[in-house]
Design a protein around this motif. Sequence first.
Motif, PDB file in Angstrom:
ATOM      1  N   ALA A  70       4.872  10.745   1.124  1.00  0.00           N
ATOM      2  CA  ALA A  70       4.719   9.761   0.775  1.00  0.00           C
ATOM      3  C   ALA A  70       4.910   8.309   2.393  1.00  0.00           C
ATOM      4  N   VAL A  71       4.345   7.728   2.050  1.00  0.00           N
ATOM      5  CA  VAL A  71       4.763   6.417   3.193  1.00  0.00           C
ATOM      6  C   VAL A  71       3.719   5.477   2.242  1.00  0.00           C
ATOM      7  N   GLU A  72       4.831   4.117   2.514  1.00  0.00           N
ATOM      8  CA  GLU A  72       4.861   2.855   1.681  1.00  0.00           C
ATOM      9  C   GLU A  72       4.908   1.624   2.238  1.00  0.00           C
ATOM     10  N   LEU A  73       3.963   1.027   2.330  1.00  0.00           N
ATOM     11  CA  LEU A  73       3.681  -0.345   3.951  1.00  0.00           C
ATOM     12  C   LEU A  73       3.504  -1.933   3.387  1.00  0.00           C
ATOM     13  N   ASP A  74       4.468  -2.638   3.438  1.00  0.00           N
ATOM     14  CA  ASP A  74       4.876  -3.366   2.201  1.00  0.00           C
ATOM     15  C   ASP A  74       4.561  -4.447   3.707  1.00  0.00           C
ATOM     16  N   PHE A  75       3.204  -5.371   3.313  1.00  0.00           N
ATOM     17  CA  PHE A  75       2.486  -6.334   4.560  1.00  0.00           C
ATOM     18  C   PHE A  75       2.950  -7.570   3.854  1.00  0.00           C
ATOM     19  N   GLY A  76       4.034  -8.579   5.131  1.00  0.00           N
ATOM     20  CA  GLY A  76       4.277  -9.967   4.222  1.00  0.00           C
ATOM     21  C   GLY A  76       4.309 -10.567   5.481  1.00  0.00           C
TER      22      GLY A  76
ATOM     23  N   PRO B 201      17.722  -5.013  10.193  1.00  0.00           N
ATOM     24  CA  PRO B 201      19.043  -5.575   9.021  1.00  0.00           C
ATOM     25  C   PRO B 201      18.534  -5.852   7.893  1.00  0.00           C
ATOM     26  N   GLY B 202      18.608  -5.420   6.829  1.00  0.00           N
ATOM     27  CA  GLY B 202      18.267  -6.302   5.576  1.00  0.00           C
ATOM     28  C   GLY B 202      16.900  -5.432   5.476  1.00  0.00           C
ATOM     29  N   LEU B 203      15.693  -5.592   6.139  1.00  0.00           N
ATOM     30  CA  LEU B 203      14.324  -5.159   6.041  1.00  0.00           C
ATOM     31  C   LEU B 203      14.355  -3.658   5.798  1.00  0.00           C
ATOM     32  N   GLY B 204      14.733  -2.903   6.825  1.00  0.00           N
ATOM     33  CA  GLY B 204      14.576  -1.053   7.469  1.00  0.00           C
ATOM     34  C   GLY B 204      13.825  -1.379   8.633  1.00  0.00           C
TER      35      GLY B 204
ATOM     36  N   LEU C  91       0.806  -1.028   0.313  1.00  0.00           N
ATOM     37  CA  LEU C  91       0.029   0.019   0.291  1.00  0.00           C
ATOM     38  C   LEU C  91       1.060   1.649  -0.233  1.00  0.00           C
ATOM     39  N   ALA C  92       0.509   2.167  -0.746  1.00  0.00           N
ATOM     40  CA  ALA C  92       1.285   3.405  -0.337  1.00  0.00           C
ATOM     41  C   ALA C  92       0.196   4.482  -0.852  1.00  0.00           C
TER      42      ALA C  92
ATOM     43  N   ARG D 188       4.796  -9.040   9.499  1.00  0.00           N
ATOM     44  CA  ARG D 188       5.288  -7.461   9.543  1.00  0.00           C
ATOM     45  C   ARG D 188       5.017  -6.809   8.795  1.00  0.00           C
ATOM     46  N   VAL D 189       4.588  -5.425   8.708  1.00  0.00           N
ATOM     47  CA  VAL D 189       4.704  -4.394   7.948  1.00  0.00           C
ATOM     48  C   VAL D 189       5.741  -3.738   7.585  1.00  0.00           C
ATOM     49  N   ARG D 190       6.803  -3.824   6.602  1.00  0.00           N
ATOM     50  CA  ARG D 190       8.110  -2.823   6.295  1.00  0.00           C
ATOM     51  C   ARG D 190       7.287  -1.448   5.626  1.00  0.00           C
ATOM     52  N   LEU D 191       8.330  -0.297   6.344  1.00  0.00           N
ATOM     53  CA  LEU D 191       7.983   0.551   6.344  1.00  0.00           C
ATOM     54  C   LEU D 191       9.082   1.750   5.694  1.00  0.00           C
TER      55      LEU D 191
END
Length: 866
Positions: free
Chosen positions: A249-255, A220-223, A169-170, A196-199
């Motif tokens: 802007a913000v980006e959210l990566d769910f995984g 580390p490796g994910l941010g 999502l962005a 997890r959600v990467r921001l």
Amino acid sequence: MPAAVRYGGGAGPDGREGRHRIAANARFARASLSFSGLPSGAWACLHCSLAFDGDEEAALAVDCAAIGFDFLAADGSSLDLDHVPGLVRSLLDPQVAWIPGPALLGGEGAACFRTAFRVPEQAVGLVVTFRSWRNTRAFTVADPLLLLGEADPLSAPCRRRLDGSGIRLAYALPQDIALALRGQIYAARADEHAARVRLVYRDAQGAEIAPPYANAVSVPGLGAVINLSAQPQARRFTLALHPPDGAAAVELDFGPWEDAETPPEVELIGVPELALEDAFRLESLCGDDLLDAPAFLARLADRLALPEEAHATWLDGSGTGEPILAEARALRSGPDRSARLDGDGVVLSLAGLPDWTLPEAPDWREDPFRSVAWRLAYQSLSWLLPLAALPEGLSRARTLAAAWSRANPWGQPADPLSLHPAALAPRGDVLASLLSEVGDDSTCAAIAAEAARHGFALAEIVGQNALARALHGIQAATALFALARMLPRFPFAAHWDSLARESLAHGFDALLPEDGAFAEASPVRRLELLSLGQAVSSALGEAEPGPAIRFRVEAALPGLAGLLDPGGRLPAFGDCPAGLDHAGWLARLAFAQGRDLVAEREVLPLPEGRSAEMIALRHDGTEAGWGHFALTHATQSPHGHRDCTSFTFASGSRRWIVEGGGADGVEVGPARHYLLSPRAHNVAFPDGREPVAGSARLTARHALDGAQVFALTTTVHGPDYAHARIFVVLDDVSGMAVIDRFARAGHALSFEGLLHLSPDALVALSGPRRALAQQEGRRLEVFGFAVKGRAAGMEIAVGRDDRAHAMQGFVASGAGGLMPAPMLRYAFSGRNVVCGGLVIAAEAEAERRLTRLLADGEVRRLVGAE
């Protein structure tokens, strides 16, 4: 049977086990019943008896009381699902079904009530809450049972799993304002690290702003990452997104966590809700004050710690673009002629009702026709656009828009219907359009301020996703996009733009999948969706999600066009407003795509049209006239028409068997309730039990000696009845047969079928099993035949309305009322299995051919006679 019962708000037991009394304590009086052991993916039917007080004042309310549904995961945690087939989302309970008042339910005394739904795959338990709502007297619920059927793969809602590439999502950010993202995850097993959600925050140039971020940890490796626990299995989460300085802007990566040895199966339950921080919600900005639009903007500037005059630079109307919802309306009806000047007056033609002259100083409470549809059209201000296009009309339109704004401070509208999404969304589109040309500074400033306020309201509607699976939700997102495009300097415009695009992508995903199928059952509403898709994709161009929407519209249009009868009309399944030129509408929509459907049809003449869960057969006869047969087996929804397996039939260029029709917002009260009920459709139902929500499946299709044979099985009568419906239609559509088969082992049973004929037809019985219809020099013979069991007679009803719950013999008039029409009722009875139906023939030869075909071994096998 329920395993446990809890009471609250004054509700309690009523004399014996299994009987519950719900007091008239709106929303708080309740009896909650727990069920366990639900089979995944099965259609279930809740069955009970209801008894209302004889003095109930809400006897004609369609939502007199409510039943709430709270589905539970294996560990007892609640699933806040955004869609459960057969139910609707609500606020007090995750899902709800409405109980109509006693006058609509069954008159005096106890009445049977049934409601059906599809058990979600994630659920194993359920809490059902009978809740007080509009009832003014206590009512009683007796012997509630949950009937469970077999798994049904047809209507499974799409699941948003986090395996594979996950979900991204962005959103654009208003400067220095936090966002709250709310959602729920479900895991097949409870896990502290389910997902997890990467921001990633980015600046105005798109460059990544390095962590650390508030409320996130650096991995580390994910941010920057936020952990999503699934303890319990179904868990709500709220992400407080506080942007760092300079973030645009913000980006959210769910995984899933990449290093998990055996990651649990995890999914997002629905689409997450997005809202601004509390200080910038409409309720907080307005408080208890009745603010006009300029005062609202002044308060907004104060919240942003900006000078009071700062908002003057926000609303210079420097954006571009045509009104998008107006383009969709033009595809629907052609040029808009809803307003014209007559001397010094403005004459309005709205909702198909007579012309009406606007007062010189309207108070915006006008309701000259006592019509909901007229009020919605009036409050939408969509009629200002044709007025603005007239010479000297733009100034008049802007003056009226500013006057509407002054008369409608937020929180105290002149007409409460003005806040309905059907009026709010097109009004936002109109306000954006009125800013597209330079005009009087003070008037334009007032309109721009009102447009900004509408943007806040629409953003909250869109962000909540409450209407995400409805046309109103797509319209709200479209209007929000139009406002963002027209006010590019407004601090929230970029945020609105990203929110609208995300919502449009999800909305078309839900209602119009990539294969061109539809979630909407009505052909006219499908056409509305395609018109919206065409207008939206044209406005978006090559920007996402424009190309994806355009592709889906192009894929779905030919099938929908194939449903047209040779007279240019779509079958009136579901909601079908009167007075629409369906053929012209489709031609305008095709022309907007650079296509000519008429030329395509001449090159490839097709006798059959197919759209998702609909079939149509056409015959273009010259001497005998054209014929047309249409059938719907679309899944029945909670607020839609109970018309699954209904059909229409035309022969000799005469429409003989018709549908009830109607349109949302036009009919209200008992008329609307009747048109939604199966009593307005050509369906069959057993033992007086009207169909419930459910699906139908096409199980067989054969070409047989100059005819087409269709066989359907359905779940719309609940798990306690097995139902099949078979159609035999001659290729020249000069005749047809419809056969129903109901089975219920160990029980005596009967069923009745309904056939609605054109209001222009004269119908008479010539015996207990035969009827004759005449229309404009043509004849139609109808006779019944039994396969198993016995025929139980026929009767004709025309305009019966002595009791609201038993109205029969009407179709929609198109002006908000009902029009009497002949309705033929036929019945069959027996034990264990009952099977029978009608032969319908426009000529003697057709009757002979159908009689011969019904004796064929293949047809007898389908109906269970062999």
